[in-house]
Design an enzyme around this catalytic site. Structure first.
Site, mmCIF file in Angstrom:
data_model
loop_
_atom_site.group_PDB
_atom_site.id
_atom_site.type_symbol
_atom_site.label_atom_id
_atom_site.label_comp_id
_atom_site.label_asym_id
_atom_site.label_seq_id
_atom_site.Cartn_x
_atom_site.Cartn_y
_atom_site.Cartn_z
ATOM 1 N N GLY A 27 0.815 -1.210 0.000
ATOM 2 C CA GLY A 27 0.000 0.000 0.000
ATOM 3 C C GLY A 27 0.849 1.260 0.000
ATOM 4 O O GLY A 27 0.634 2.161 0.816
ATOM 5 N N VAL A 79 -4.184 -7.114 -1.628
ATOM 6 C CA VAL A 79 -3.637 -7.839 -0.482
ATOM 7 C C VAL A 79 -4.654 -8.777 0.161
ATOM 8 O O VAL A 79 -4.293 -9.599 1.011
ATOM 9 C CB VAL A 79 -3.071 -6.870 0.578
ATOM 10 C CG1 VAL A 79 -1.907 -6.071 0.024
ATOM 11 C CG2 VAL A 79 -4.156 -5.971 1.153
ATOM 12 N N TYR A 170 -11.905 -2.834 12.385
ATOM 13 C CA TYR A 170 -10.588 -2.209 12.178
ATOM 14 C C TYR A 170 -9.735 -2.293 13.438
ATOM 15 O O TYR A 170 -8.566 -2.696 13.384
ATOM 16 C CB TYR A 170 -10.794 -0.757 11.761
ATOM 17 C CG TYR A 170 -9.536 0.057 11.639
ATOM 18 C CD1 TYR A 170 -8.735 -0.034 10.508
ATOM 19 C CD2 TYR A 170 -9.152 0.944 12.647
ATOM 20 C CE1 TYR A 170 -7.578 0.723 10.377
ATOM 21 C CE2 TYR A 170 -7.995 1.703 12.533
ATOM 22 C CZ TYR A 170 -7.215 1.591 11.401
ATOM 23 O OH TYR A 170 -6.071 2.339 11.287
ATOM 24 N N LYS A 174 -6.135 -4.304 13.943
ATOM 25 C CA LYS A 174 -4.910 -3.628 14.334
ATOM 26 C C LYS A 174 -4.364 -4.184 15.649
ATOM 27 O O LYS A 174 -3.140 -4.284 15.835
ATOM 28 C CB LYS A 174 -5.139 -2.122 14.430
ATOM 29 C CG LYS A 174 -5.431 -1.460 13.087
ATOM 30 C CD LYS A 174 -4.323 -1.719 12.071
ATOM 31 C CE LYS A 174 -4.529 -0.965 10.771
ATOM 32 N NZ LYS A 174 -3.459 -1.224 9.782
#
Length: 264
Positions: A27, A79, A170, A174
């Site tokens: 990215g 990805v 999210y 993480k």
């Protein structure tokens, strides 16, 4: 008269840190990934980076990296597709002959109330933000072992350390990326592999500005002892440190360039 010293530029403070090294960034077309690619180049490292759909930004970033006098290549990669990720690692190793650093940066942060998150949405975020880091790391470690070592850096998030409403998928991904680097370091540290995470707060990127420009951003700003949000280049400096030999004692650690928004 009071004299003030100018703050060194990133290029000045990191010059030569990554000379002779090759770093693969997922990215890397824009946002923090772009800043990482440029910071690696400023530190003397060669760069391979991926992009998904941002063709024109990827080309501009490639030009900017090459202007710094290093070798650079790009490859399109979704990805979420594990086969593409593994093929990308093999491509980078073939093109450059080695991979000294891997930066798992690619990610998405959609917002959904917890009770409205579908399994498909959950799976999409997990595959993009966490599974891709697992697959890329699993693919690159054999190459790093063969050459005697390497450094892996996962881009995590303050939200992965504290949790946050509306982004449970999210934040969970993480948090998983932080646990992943600890596990990799414990298993491979004695064989020369270091894995760490960088966990920024809000940054002045396209993704960050969706927060900065609203009421939530004003509230978050008021919580920051530094009194401002981070620039992506400042966060990229932390990544370069962990990729370099200067970070030799850092294994399984999480650096938090977040302007004081979280003090773990």
């Amino acid at each position: 008269m009071t004299m003030t010293r100018a703050t060194p530029t990133a290029a000045a403070t990191t010059a030569g840190r990554l000379a002779g090294k090759v770093v693969l960034v997922t990215g890397g077309a824009k946002g923090l990934g772009r800043s990482v690619a440029l910071a690696v180049a400023d530190a003397g490292g060669d760069v391979a980076f991926t992009f998904h759909t941002s063709n024109e930004p990827a080309g501009r970033t490639l030009d900017e990296v090459r202007e710094r006098g290093v070798n650079a290549e790009i490859r399109q990669c979704d990805v979420r597709d594990s086969a593409e990720v593994r093929a990308t690692v093999a491509w980078a190793n073939e093109r450059f002959g080695r991979i000294d650093g891997l930066v798992n940066n690619a990610g998405v942060m959609p917002e959904h109330p917890f009770l409205e998150i579908t399994e498909d949405q959950w799976d999409d975020v997990m595959r993009t933000d966490l599974t891709s880091a697992f697959v890329a790391s699993q693919a690159v470690i054999p190459h790093m072992l063969a050459q005697g070592g390497g450094s892996i850096v996962n881009i995590a998030s303050r939200l992965g350390q504290v949790g946050w409403p509306g982004v449970a998928h999210y934040a969970s991904a993480k948090a998983g990326s932080i646990a992943l680097v600890k596990s990799i370091s414990r298993e491979f540290g004695q064989r020369g592999i270091r894995a760490n995470a960088v966990s920024p707060g809000v940054m002045n990127t396209d993704m960050g500005r969706t927060v900065m420009d609203g009421e939530v951003g004003r509230k978050r700003m008021a919580e920051l002892p530094l009194g401002r949000f981070a620039e992506p280049g400042e966060v990229a400096d932390a990544v370069v440190f962990l990729l370099s030999d200067d970070g030799a004692l850092f294994l399984g650690q999480t650096l938090c360039p977040n302007a004081g928004g979280l003090m773990p």
